[in-house]
Write a protein that holds these residues in place. Structure first.
Motif, PDB file in Angstrom:
ATOM      1  N   ASN A 148      26.961  53.786  52.337  1.00  0.00           N
ATOM      2  CA  ASN A 148      28.231  53.068  52.291  1.00  0.00           C
ATOM      3  C   ASN A 148      28.559  52.455  53.651  1.00  0.00           C
ATOM      4  O   ASN A 148      28.114  52.942  54.690  1.00  0.00           O
ATOM      5  CB  ASN A 148      29.370  54.013  51.915  1.00  0.00           C
ATOM      6  CG  ASN A 148      29.173  54.655  50.558  1.00  0.00           C
ATOM      7  OD1 ASN A 148      28.663  54.019  49.644  1.00  0.00           O
ATOM      8  ND2 ASN A 148      29.568  55.907  50.418  1.00  0.00           N
ATOM      9  N   TYR A 149      29.370  51.403  53.614  1.00  0.00           N
ATOM     10  CA  TYR A 149      29.940  50.901  54.870  1.00  0.00           C
ATOM     11  C   TYR A 149      31.431  50.666  54.679  1.00  0.00           C
ATOM     12  O   TYR A 149      31.889  50.264  53.611  1.00  0.00           O
ATOM     13  CB  TYR A 149      29.220  49.640  55.357  1.00  0.00           C
ATOM     14  CG  TYR A 149      29.646  48.338  54.716  1.00  0.00           C
ATOM     15  CD1 TYR A 149      30.634  47.532  55.292  1.00  0.00           C
ATOM     16  CD2 TYR A 149      29.046  47.886  53.539  1.00  0.00           C
ATOM     17  CE1 TYR A 149      31.007  46.330  54.721  1.00  0.00           C
ATOM     18  CE2 TYR A 149      29.410  46.680  52.966  1.00  0.00           C
ATOM     19  CZ  TYR A 149      30.401  45.911  53.557  1.00  0.00           C
ATOM     20  OH  TYR A 149      30.773  44.721  52.990  1.00  0.00           O
ATOM     21  N   VAL A 174      26.931  49.965  49.964  1.00  0.00           N
ATOM     22  CA  VAL A 174      28.143  49.796  49.165  1.00  0.00           C
ATOM     23  C   VAL A 174      29.379  49.653  50.048  1.00  0.00           C
ATOM     24  O   VAL A 174      29.618  50.469  50.947  1.00  0.00           O
ATOM     25  CB  VAL A 174      28.326  50.993  48.206  1.00  0.00           C
ATOM     26  CG1 VAL A 174      29.601  50.817  47.366  1.00  0.00           C
ATOM     27  CG2 VAL A 174      27.103  51.133  47.298  1.00  0.00           C
ATOM     28  N   HIS A 175      30.166  48.616  49.784  1.00  0.00           N
ATOM     29  CA  HIS A 175      31.405  48.373  50.531  1.00  0.00           C
ATOM     30  C   HIS A 175      32.493  49.350  50.106  1.00  0.00           C
ATOM     31  O   HIS A 175      32.802  49.479  48.924  1.00  0.00           O
ATOM     32  CB  HIS A 175      31.879  46.936  50.282  1.00  0.00           C
ATOM     33  CG  HIS A 175      33.170  46.587  50.954  1.00  0.00           C
ATOM     34  ND1 HIS A 175      34.134  45.816  50.345  1.00  0.00           N
ATOM     35  CD2 HIS A 175      33.659  46.914  52.173  1.00  0.00           C
ATOM     36  CE1 HIS A 175      35.158  45.670  51.167  1.00  0.00           C
ATOM     37  NE2 HIS A 175      34.895  46.332  52.284  1.00  0.00           N
ATOM     38  N   VAL A 176      33.111  50.016  51.096  1.00  0.00           N
ATOM     39  CA  VAL A 176      34.239  50.920  50.845  1.00  0.00           C
ATOM     40  C   VAL A 176      35.442  50.377  51.622  1.00  0.00           C
ATOM     41  O   VAL A 176      35.551  50.572  52.835  1.00  0.00           O
ATOM     42  CB  VAL A 176      33.932  52.361  51.290  1.00  0.00           C
ATOM     43  CG1 VAL A 176      35.138  53.268  51.022  1.00  0.00           C
ATOM     44  CG2 VAL A 176      32.697  52.893  50.562  1.00  0.00           C
ATOM     45  N   VAL A 193      31.865  57.750  55.235  1.00  0.00           N
ATOM     46  CA  VAL A 193      30.985  56.593  55.067  1.00  0.00           C
ATOM     47  C   VAL A 193      29.967  56.614  56.201  1.00  0.00           C
ATOM     48  O   VAL A 193      30.209  57.203  57.260  1.00  0.00           O
ATOM     49  CB  VAL A 193      31.764  55.256  55.071  1.00  0.00           C
ATOM     50  CG1 VAL A 193      32.616  55.105  53.833  1.00  0.00           C
ATOM     51  CG2 VAL A 193      32.627  55.142  56.316  1.00  0.00           C
TER      52      VAL A 193
END
Length: 317
Positions: A148-149, A174-176, A193
């Motif tokens: 994740n980022y 994956v965008h968080v 993340v």
């Protein structure tokens, strides 16, 4: 001749308005969370403008919807110079990323002046098994969709820099989105993340403290604040470049005399030796333009991010 004579009173009134402005407190709406680059620099600039104009410049944070809520508030405000917007490339990206907005940036807001720009830094939590950017890319490719980022929200420079990095590096992370920069920063420091791309002035203290590991910066040259950290281009992602910049706008229809007076004041502020020194130490660089030059700059940035959104916004977030 008669037409010119009849127009003169209105022209004089506008000029007088510019000379007298401001006669009461001015609000600067920051459409992002407290503690981020826009908030911090708005408060610094507000203090300088207050000294120069002799009226309070009150900073009001209006975060939400990736900067849309605060921006919309300013767009709908009375165009008299008493409500201003501290904006960033979030607003230019949102022109194509958030089609349901109830405003259009260049239709409903008038450019005043840019403020500064900062390079970004790609960091990971220290527990991530990657010491270099190349190692992180290899790790991400071995676990597609597993890493994740963090960002401070949809459409922010950190989100768009992340999507550009994903595409250019050929990885699936994956965008968080968090509510603001501070929460996103805490997310990567705490290990919720794995990665974040953040402004150098904001993240550099965390790098120095060992709370995160810096893999690369995003400018054309190495950051003076983090000189031992390679650029992304040096680290293996050829041509990758991303920054966060800040600027000031007003509701469309604000008298040109007021816009010009604010432009002159902002340009003088960002050239002050103490401000230049402060920003240099933090990794930020002053920007100075006329309202017309800033207008051209904004339109170019809208086109730039429209291309990024078109190519990458539909990728996994």
């Amino acid at each position: 001749m008669a037409a010119a004579f009849l127009a003169a009173p209105g022209l004089l009134a506008t000029e007088c308005l510019g000379q007298d402005y401001p006669t009461r407190p001015v609000r600067i709406i920051v459409p992002f969370g407290a503690g981020g680059p826009a908030d911090v620099n708005a408060r610094l600039l507000g203090n300088i403008l207050q000294e120069g104009f002799g009226q309070p410049f009150v900073i009001e944070d209006r975060p939400g919807a990736g900067g849309v809520i605060g921006t919309q508030e300013v767009a709908k405000s009375t165009p008299d110079g008493y409500t201003l917007l501290m904006m960033s490339n979030t607003q230019t990206a949102n022109e194509s990323l958030v089609p349901q907005r109830k405003y259009e940036l260049m239709r409903d807001l008038a450019p005043i002046a840019p403020v500064n720009y900062s390079d970004l830094v790609i960091v990971v939590n220290p527990q991530v098994a990657a010491k270099t950017l190349a190692e992180f890319i290899m790790l991400a490719k071995s676990q597609p969709g597993k890493l994740n980022y963090a960002s401070s929200g949809q459409g922010t420079p950190y989100h768009m820099a992340g999507e550009l990095f994903k595409a250019m590096a050929g990885i699936d992370v994956v965008h968080v989105p968090y509510r603001n920069s501070g929460e996103a920063r805490s997310g990567v420091i705490g290990g919720q993340v794995q990665m974040m791309i953040d402004a150098v002035p904001a993240m550099a203290p965390n790098v120095t403290a060992g709370q995160v590991r810096a893999l690369a910066t995003t400018g054309k040259m190495r950051s003076k604040v983090l000189p031992d950290v390679p650029t992304a281009n040096e680290a293996g992602v050829a041509g990758y470049e991303a920054t966060i910049w800040l600027g000031l706008m007003a509701p469309m229809g604000t008298p040109k005399a007021v816009i010009d007076r604010l432009n002159a004041a902002v340009n003088a502020a960002v050239k002050r030796p103490d401000i230049v020194k402060l920003w240099t130490e933090q990794g930020a660089v002053a920007m100075s333009m006329t309202p017309e030059e800033f207008d051209k700059y904004l339109r170019g940035d809208i086109v730039k991010w429209a291309d990024v959104v078109k190519r990458f916004a539909d990728r996994p977030q």
